[in-house]
Enzyme design. Sequence first.
Site: not given
Ligand code: GCO
Ligand code: MN
Ligand code: MN
Length: 388
Positions: A55, A58, A89, A182, A184, A218, A221, A246, A256, A258, A288
């Site tokens: 990002h 980041d 990316m 993307e 979610k 993703e 998601h 992702d 969430d 991850d 991700d």
């Molecule tokens: C989340 C998202 C993020 C995006 C990222 C790139 O659930 O926080 O998956 O990780 O993928 O911001 O756009």
């Molecule tokens: Mn993501």
């Molecule tokens: Mn995510």
Amino acid sequence: MFDYSPKPDHKFTFGLWTVGNRGADPFGSVTRPHKTPAELVHLLGEVGAYGVNFHDNDLIPIDATLFEAEAIKKDFRKALTDTGLVVPMATTNLFSDPIFKDGAFTSNDPRVRAYALQKTINAIDLGVEFGAKTYVFWGGREGTETDSSKSALDAIQRSREAMNFLCEYVLDRKYDLKLALEAKPNEPRGDIYNPTTGHMLAFITRLDHPEMVGVNPEVAHEHMAGINFMHGVAQAWEAGKLFHIDLNDQYPGRYDQDLRFGSRDIKAAFYLVKFLEDVGYQGSRHFDAHAYRTEDYEGVKDFARGCMRTYVILKEKAAQFNADPEIQALLAEINADDHAMTPFLGEYTTEKADALKLQLFDRPAVASRGLQYERLDQLTIDLLLGVR
Ligand code: GCO
Ligand code: MN
Ligand code: MN
């Protein structure tokens, strides 16, 4: 012995925010010290990743001066050169700063919408500067807690207006850049607009330049929404829209998480990897996800290595599935076709419709055939559990 180590042609990438995640959650603060972007690139180089994504913030903190930004970019570029990592990316942080508390492109405040565009075009420039060819849009704050606050119709129209603006910007600057949306369903907002990959695919058809825009599905998601991730990926692929992916893992019905790729639902991960490898997906395999809060940076490396290792193991399992005589014989039997129905299937003609109306179907006979899916599934389980 099969080699499970990551190779450049696996195109394994991680976000700076993934290995740089410091373990903060809504109930507790960070458990890992800060690392600079350059340090994170070296960590990724050490574990054998192919690329790193970021990002805007980041890499360059939102309040950095131009002078500070140049110094960070210089260190980051050197780390890329030293490790050989690439930046396939990039994306924009349109969710952390309080200005985005009610969304970015869908905010009710035109100043926020304009600032979100400004931030994104600057971030696109930054991504392109480091060679990114895919630009991801995740609308984390594009939603509501109460629908009395925002018109859902306005929100979708504002999203479209923003994407059209940004496509024109990319064209105007002659950037070689594709955009990937993307979805979610929720978190951090109560509800997020365009909540699934399917919604995104429909949204793209309404844009001025649909050919420039695809999706970045993703795992977590779609699992949060309780739906089959691979099915959505297949639909995106079939539409020529799988621009990025992702990878992580997630228990349905929870916050969430991850999780490390494949650490929760091995079977779903297997079908996903099998799909991507069978169709010959050429894009990044982007992880991700982040390490458990319990880990130090050795644990972060274990996490990153684990994501890639599981992918490679499942890729090998997919090849084994495709080469397994018993499984393949069963699949051939399941899909047997004596072509008796060819006159009725496929492209429509008036004759076909007329013939279909006259055809008699022996429903009980057709329905009485056992499909042997239990056997097939157990063969798959045996294979995944390593006893085949
Ligand atoms: C989340 C998202 C993020 C995006 C990222 C790139 O659930 O926080 O998956 O990780 O993928 O911001 O756009
Ligand atoms: Mn993501
Ligand atoms: Mn995510």
